[in-house]
Design an enzyme around this catalytic site. Structure first.
Site, short mmCIF file in Angstrom:
data_model
loop_
_atom_site.label_atom_id
_atom_site.label_comp_id
_atom_site.label_asym_id
_atom_site.label_seq_id
_atom_site.Cartn_x
_atom_site.Cartn_y
_atom_site.Cartn_z
N SER A 183 -2.53 -10.94 -13.11
CA SER A 183 -1.59 -9.83 -12.90
C SER A 183 -0.33 -10.26 -12.16
O SER A 183 0.64 -9.51 -12.10
CB SER A 183 -2.28 -8.69 -12.13
OG SER A 183 -2.63 -9.11 -10.83
N LYS A 187 -1.39 -0.91 -5.88
CA LYS A 187 -0.36 -1.93 -5.65
C LYS A 187 0.96 -1.29 -5.24
O LYS A 187 1.62 -1.74 -4.29
CB LYS A 187 -0.19 -2.76 -6.92
CG LYS A 187 -1.38 -3.65 -7.22
CD LYS A 187 -1.21 -4.40 -8.52
CE LYS A 187 -2.40 -5.33 -8.78
NZ LYS A 187 -2.28 -6.04 -10.07
#
Length: 812
Positions: A663, A706
């Site tokens: 990611s 996030k």
């Protein structure tokens, strides 16, 4: 050409606030509180799993047991239990099972099947019969008629013995000999004038007379021996006659009670057969009811709760259907030890020894579920060393045999029983998570032989208006079932929105009923503390906040490290080859995001991109794959007419644990491009997203955590209005951000940028246009891609120059 499949780059624009959070739509329902909603039976629709359950319960062939898999075992059990209960009601009532004594082999108790609910009737009838016989038999044997007949028999045989001794005495008297009884037995002595001759006087007799007397005594002793030899035979005849009298008397006493007890069970041959055997054994052992010693022994053993002489005729009801409704049983066994699964034989200590009998045989879950369905948790089953093999044996043989672990592994030599195994007809349903099932199948391929039906439960479902309405009813049902306060529409909407957040997808609803139950319970408590009769949206939000607060110590410590500049993260300015990547830390059910500094350094080289995490074995295979993709992107886009001549090193700064996942590959690529082009990247932006070799930014997980992780750091330092996060455009559908993040974005103090390509992201991060190749094959002057390509060509030139100088040096 590389441009043949690329579309013109569109500038990345911040998402509007309404795209950051999807509110619940309860327009299909009209209610003041959930108390007005009809509860939803079971779980929300699971058509795939429901079809598998119905198929598995309907098919009768061997091996078609069910293995239900999903992320929430408790919810699966709740859902499956409803389907199984419905199916069980249509199945016939199973048999009752009893254990009775085996009068020919006491160590092998016999199992007898009876129609459902009739075992207690048999047990009661036999118990009543034995209790009655314990009273009536002694009374009959103490009756005047029996005592007269017995007395006559005893007198007859006693007279027979006395006649034999009288004849012997007369014969001896005729020969002047007396037969004497002494404490040591019988003896003989001469008699004169009616008196026994003393030894001194006898020795004074003439020798001829002494000799004749001794010969007579010798002959009479032989006759005495014959007479004494006949005494045991006569006594045996007496005992046999008395025993025959007892049997005749007992037969007369037992005839009517046994005719009465056989009558209600005349349709059950095995029961009648046992009653006949019991009748015969009673006739053979009638003294147990008549003898005072046996009666006293029975009372003593009963006081110690041990089997007395009468208990061998009792009936041990192993399983009966009398304690539940119509249809087949559905049994759950939360602790499937071997004994709880296949039954056990209990022991009692008597004078230092362990003893048992057939009445101490106890049923297992397979006995209780026989004819119906047994539900087991797969993890609990596999935690018991002997349970899974025993279950397989039972399913293979279609019978339940009681097994003793201690005996099978040689830990004890106690004399035990070998009860008849009981035929098995059961449907077994196992529950477990997916990983457990697939690991189980890999280790033991037999699972496919015994559990041929897989019921795969969805973890979430589409977030449609209809499903939101169904979830609202489920929420109301949870509150009503647990006695919690009802929820108003605002609270219901907030729980539904939280279900979407748990699914990590704005368009899906998580089916984590246990976590929803906990949330509703906490919100109900808070509503009570506030004096409200129903749960409001603020109560749900407070409960969510408290749940997070209880487990957020690691997140707070991580943020503290950053805010104290121990972990270096910049949220303003610009740096070459440095970017804020985002990662997610998962601790149990709690996950939070945190920024991580990623840096890159470059120089001319042999075209190698070094992943420092991999070099020191901190990077996992997926992370290494992401870094290798960067090489493919660089080689396929820039300086196509020259060899790759860059040496780059990438690293997650201040990372002291493993790094896994791809990611951060887009962030690593931005840092690499910045380092090559020598163009700074904005530090007030953070980046997440994976990338492919064509520069397309791909979706990742944990996008909400996030964004919120970087937002918290920026908010703590002060929002400037320029800060934000770059996410893959394909992750926009997953956004369910906190209220404070949404409010900051709406006010223009923070931004979430969806990007589809690396060109969009690099333009935003550098302030330079990415640039498209023109018809001349070159990138526009001043574009980021032109800077990268020119620098790579410079590296290639430097490499060639170094190679030439090296060859020249070798020639010299």
């Amino acid at each position: 050409m590389e441009t043949s499949h690329r579309q013109p780059t569109r500038p990345a624009a911040p998402l509007p606030a309404e795209r950051l959070y999807r509110a619940a739509d309860l327009g299909a329902l009209t209610f003041a509180t959930t108390a007005e909603l009809a509860p939803l039976p079971g779980l929300l629709e699971q058509p795939r799993a429901a079809q598998a359950i119905r198929f598995g319960t309907g098919i009768a062939q061997r091996g078609f047991n069910i293995f239900a898999i999903g992320s929430n075992s408790a919810a699966m059990q709740q859902s499956v239990r409803g389907l199984l209960d419905d199916a069980a009601r249509t199945r016939p009532l199973p048999s009752d099972w009893v254990y009775v004594a085996n009068f020919e082999a006491a160590h092998r108790p016999m199992a007898i099947a009876l129609p459902g609910r009739r075992a207690p009737e048999l047990q009661k009838a036999v118990h009543t019969l034995i209790d009655d016989l314990r009273i009536t038999l002694p009374a009959i044997f103490e009756s005047e008629d029996y005592q007269k007949r017995r007395g006559a028999l005893e007198q007859s045989f006693q007279s027979k013995n006395e006649a034999a001794f009288s004849a012997l005495g007369d014969k001896a008297a005729a020969r002047g000999i007396a037969v004497l009884r002494t404490p040591m037995g019988f003896g003989m002595a001469p008699v004169r004038d009616g008196k026994v001759v003393p030894p001194q006087e006898f020795n004074a007799w003439p020798d001829a007379e002494q000799r004749a007397t001794r010969e007579a005594i010798q002959q009479l002793e032989h006759d005495l021996e014959e007479t004494l030899r006949q005494v045991p035979r006569v006594e045996k005849e007496a005992r046999d006659a008395i025993r025959a009298l007892e049997r005749e008397t007992a037969e007369a006493a037992l005839r009517q009670p046994f005719e009465q007890i056989r009558q209600p069970f005349s349709d059950l041959p095995r029961v009648v057969q046992h009653l006949d055997a019991m009748h015969a054994d009673l006739l053979d052992n009638v003294q147990a009811f008549v003898s005072p010693e046996a009666a006293a022994e029975g009372k003593a053993l009963a006081a110690m709760r041990l089997a007395g002489p009468f208990d061998r005729y009792e009936v041990n009801v192993l399983v009966t259907q009398a304690d539940h409704g119509d249809g087949a049983p559905v049994i759950e066994e939360p602790h499937p030890t071997l004994a709880n699964l296949v039954g056990r034989i209990e022991y009692q200590q008597v004078q230092g020894a362990l003893v048992t009998n057939f009445r101490l045989i106890k049923p297992g879950a397979l006995h209780r579920a026989n004819g119906g369905t047994l539900l087991l948790d797969a993890r609990s089953l596999l935690s018991e060393a002997f349970s899974w093999p025993a279950l397989k044996r039972a399913l293979l043989r279609r019978e339940v045999a009681i097994e003793d672990v201690a005996r099978s592994i040689g830990l004890t030599t106690t004399v035990s029983l070998e009860p008849d195994p009981i035929p098995l007809d059961v449907k077994v349903v196992l529950f477990g998570d997916r990983m457990l099932y697939y690991m189980f199948a890999a280790v033991d391929p037999d699972i496919g032989q015994y559990f041929k039906v897989l019921a795969d439960f969805d973890d979430d479902l589409p977030r449609t208006a209809g499903n939101e309405a169904l979830l609202a009813r489920l929420i109301g049902g949870i509150a009503a079932k647990e006695g919690l306060r009802p929820l108003d529409p605002g609270a219901v909407g907030r729980v539904i929105e939280h279900a979407a957040r748990l699914a990590d997808d704005a368009d899906r609803l998580a089916l984590h009923t246990e976590r929803l139950h906990d949330l509703i319970a906490e919100a109900s408590y808070l509503a009570g503390q506030a004096g409200r009769a129903s749960i409001a949206r603020t109560d749900v939000e407070a409960a969510i906040a408290q749940q997070i607060s209880r487990v957020s110590r690691p997140r707070e410590r991580s943020a503290e490290m950053i805010l104290r500049d121990i972990a270096l993260i910049e949220t303003s300015g610009a740096r070459v080859g440095q970017i804020n990547g985002l990662s997610v830390l998962s601790l149990g059910d709690y996950a939070f995001g945190r920024p991580t500094r990623i840096t890159c350094r470059v120089r001319p080289g042999m075209g190698r991109i070094v992943d420092i995490e991999r070099e020191v074995e901190l990077g996992g295979p997926l992370h290494s794959k992401g870094v290798l993709i960067l090489s493919g992107f660089i080689a396929g886009r820039y300086a196509l007419d020259t060899p790759m001549s860059v040496h780059a090193s990438l690293v997650f700064e201040q990372s002291y644990g493993g790094v896994e996942g791809d990611s951060a590959s887009s962030a690593e690529l931005y840092a690499l491009l910045s380092a090559i082009a020598d163009v700074p990247l904005r530090q007030d932006l953070a980046v997440t997203g994976s990338v492919n070799q064509h520069g397309m930014v791909q979706a990742i997980g944990g996008v909400n955590e996030k964004i919120e992780g970087f937002f918290d750091i920026c908010a703590a330092r002060g929002l400037t209005g320029t800060q934000g996060v770059l996410i893959p455009a394909s992750n926009v559908q997953h956004l369910m951000l906190r209220d404070d993040v949404v409010a900051a974005c709406k006010a223009g103090r923070f931004a979430v940028y969806p990007v589809e390509t690396i060109d969009q992201g690099i333009a935003l991060l550098t302030g330079l246009p990415a640039g498209e190749r023109g018809t001349d094959g070159a990138y526009p002057e001043g574009s980021l891609n032109r800077h990268v390509e020119d620098r790579l060509k410079d590296f290639a030139k430097a490499r060639r120059q170094a190679d030439d100088e090296g060859r020249e040096a070798e020639r010299r």
